[in-house]
Design a protein around this motif. Sequence first.
Motif: not given
Length: 358
Positions: A302-310
């Motif tokens: 189970x990994x994670x993707x990070x998006x919409x980084x501010x």
Amino acid sequence: MTADRTAFAGVWLLLAVAVLTPLDAQAQAKRLVCWTDDMGRKACGDSLPPKYADKPRNIIDPSGRTVKVVPGAPTPEQRVAMEAKARQDAVAQRAAEQQSAYDRALLATYATPQELASLRDDRLASIDTSIELSEASVRRDMVSVAELRARLPAATSKEKPEPRLLKQVTEFEESLADTQHSLAALRKNRETLCNNFTRDIRRFQELKNGAVTFTSPCPVAGSLSSDAAAATDITGVRAFFDHHAELENDFDPAFLDNYAENAVIRIPRLDASGKPVIEERKIADYRAELIKALPAAKQKLETHQYSDIRIEPGKDGRATVSGKRTSTLSKTSEPFYVVVRSSGSGWKIVEAGSQPAP
């Protein structure tokens, strides 16, 4: 002797007649009063009829000259206008007196316009600190609300949301609204303070010198913070976070070393009474749980993707990284935030608003 007295009395009688005759002549030449009757005609007489007592009138002397004009009683409309003007005059008078007192105090309190500008900047710095703290609180609350909402069933789902969770979402949203209201009030207070000091700096010079020679624009919000001169290395923060996410997805325990020793993890939950609270946990306790959970997480991949980084710069060399985290296994998404701070050895995470993936 009797004849002498009679002669003497006669002399006095002649003198009295001589003195009284001019007065009697004046009394006969009475002034006239002239007015306009109900038919619009001009009328004159020795006295004004009682029915015209409220009407304007002229006093005419024997030669026909108007020696006095007596205005009539005001109409109801005129009376209202007169009362309104009297109130306006009273307000203007009080304002003039207050301005005069304020001017005297201004001259007695300050020696130069620069003193006023310095005091303004001190007060603005205090307000700016409160604004920055409120802004940080708003960001945390927004993340908490989004996390709670992510737990609700989808709108298309037939599953009913848990009442306690709905209540928690509502209360967190109300708390967020209150904080945003307070933040708006702080910003309005800042604007008012700027305007007042700008007026006072100008007025002081007009009173003192008769001319304005010194201008000091109001500093922009946040520019008076002690760390304002130290620009945040946005590129460095992003590189640090990307590396942190990479270690996390590789199930490398080294990602835990990116947390400062005093880091705090904030987790929204319900207390025993069902009231929403933010649980704060020290990284020392949290780290042990994560290390223990790593093998199972690696087995499930189970990994994670990070998006919409501010990335938002903050005070004291801090920056807030926020965005969306999506599980590659369950495909569910949730918002997150981490606060990082520059240290001698690079960046460290000092606060996190969502649980890092094991």
